[in-house]
Design a protein around this motif. Structure first.
Motif, PDB file in Angstrom:
ATOM      1  N   LEU A 103     -11.056  -2.650  -0.715  1.00 23.66           N
ATOM      2  CA  LEU A 103      -9.793  -2.733   0.016  1.00 23.66           C
ATOM      3  C   LEU A 103      -8.588  -2.875  -0.911  1.00 23.66           C
ATOM      4  O   LEU A 103      -7.482  -2.473  -0.561  1.00 23.66           O
ATOM      5  CB  LEU A 103      -9.834  -3.900   1.010  1.00 23.66           C
ATOM      6  N   ALA A 104      -8.794  -3.424  -2.094  1.00 19.93           N
ATOM      7  CA  ALA A 104      -7.699  -3.632  -3.049  1.00 19.93           C
ATOM      8  C   ALA A 104      -7.033  -2.323  -3.451  1.00 19.93           C
ATOM      9  O   ALA A 104      -5.863  -2.311  -3.829  1.00 19.93           O
ATOM     10  CB  ALA A 104      -8.210  -4.362  -4.290  1.00 19.93           C
ATOM     11  N   GLU A 105      -7.762  -1.234  -3.357  1.00 19.39           N
ATOM     12  CA  GLU A 105      -7.226   0.066  -3.769  1.00 19.39           C
ATOM     13  C   GLU A 105      -6.784   0.923  -2.595  1.00 19.39           C
ATOM     14  O   GLU A 105      -6.474   2.098  -2.766  1.00 19.39           O
ATOM     15  CB  GLU A 105      -8.286   0.804  -4.583  1.00 19.39           C
ATOM     16  N   ARG A 106      -6.732   0.376  -1.416  1.00 19.63           N
ATOM     17  CA  ARG A 106      -6.419   1.149  -0.211  1.00 19.63           C
ATOM     18  C   ARG A 106      -4.974   0.979   0.231  1.00 19.63           C
ATOM     19  O   ARG A 106      -4.336  -0.035  -0.020  1.00 19.63           O
ATOM     20  CB  ARG A 106      -7.298   0.727   0.965  1.00 19.63           C
ATOM     21  N   ASP A 107      -4.509   1.997   0.931  1.00 19.64           N
ATOM     22  CA  ASP A 107      -3.237   1.971   1.646  1.00 19.64           C
ATOM     23  C   ASP A 107      -3.643   2.089   3.110  1.00 19.64           C
ATOM     24  O   ASP A 107      -3.901   3.192   3.593  1.00 19.64           O
ATOM     25  CB  ASP A 107      -2.359   3.149   1.214  1.00 19.64           C
ATOM     26  N   MET A 108      -3.782   0.947   3.772  1.00 20.31           N
ATOM     27  CA  MET A 108      -4.288   0.991   5.140  1.00 20.31           C
ATOM     28  C   MET A 108      -3.776  -0.168   5.987  1.00 20.31           C
ATOM     29  O   MET A 108      -3.267  -1.157   5.466  1.00 20.31           O
ATOM     30  CB  MET A 108      -5.819   1.015   5.155  1.00 20.31           C
ATOM     31  N   LEU A 109      -3.954   0.001   7.287  1.00 26.69           N
ATOM     32  CA  LEU A 109      -3.613  -1.023   8.267  1.00 26.69           C
ATOM     33  C   LEU A 109      -4.903  -1.644   8.779  1.00 26.69           C
ATOM     34  O   LEU A 109      -5.773  -0.940   9.299  1.00 26.69           O
ATOM     35  CB  LEU A 109      -2.836  -0.396   9.438  1.00 26.69           C
TER      36      LEU A 109
END
Length: 156
Positions: A103-109
């Protein structure tokens, strides 16, 4: 739990916000890190955050992930719920560290429906996650504010 739920609001339930309120909420989610929708009744909160997730999924490179918080609200259960969402590369039996690393590398909601069920360990993990994952946004629905970070609150 689902990713990018595209179902329209049900005929039995209608959103309790005006178009101006909805526009303000969409902007708040895009610009802020944490937004909690609070209110006395679960159904309107749930409908609203799921509608926001559906509308904003394309604004995030990695889309949106909607998790219905159940059980004891532990980190283990939260990670397991995330691992069951289609497209997640870690298994439901994965570790919190593996989930946080991905998740640290994601662009998400990340949408947390019924967030009042989250335990202290899960809230602590979410706080850590916010520091590790600059592209992560959290939208929560509960009777009370989520209590992680400098989040905004919208009361229904």
């Amino acid at each position: 739990m689902m990713m990018g739920d595209s179902r329209p609001p049900s005929a039995a339930g209608t959103l309790t916000t005006t178009s101006a309120e909805l526009s303000m909420l969409l902007t708040a989610v895009r610009r802020g890190r944490v937004l909690t929708v609070t209110g006395r009744f679960r159904a309107p909160r749930s409908l609203l955050v799921r509608d926001i997730a559906r509308r904003l999924a394309s604004n995030f490179c990695d889309g949106s992930a909607v998790v219905a918080v159940t059980g004891d609200g532990s980190v283990r259960e939260l990670v397991a719920a995330l691992g069951r969402i289609p497209g997640m590369p870690f298994l439901p039996c994965g570790t919190a560290e593996a989930a946080a690393s991905w998740l640290a590398e994601r662009d998400m909601l990340l949408v947390l429906d019924d967030s009042d069920r989250l335990g202290p360990g899960a809230l602590s993990w979410l706080r850590t996650l916010l520091t590790l994952a600059p592209g992560l946004r959290i939208l929560a629905a509960g009777r009370h504010p989520l209590g992680v970070g400098q989040g905004r609150v919208h009361r229904l």
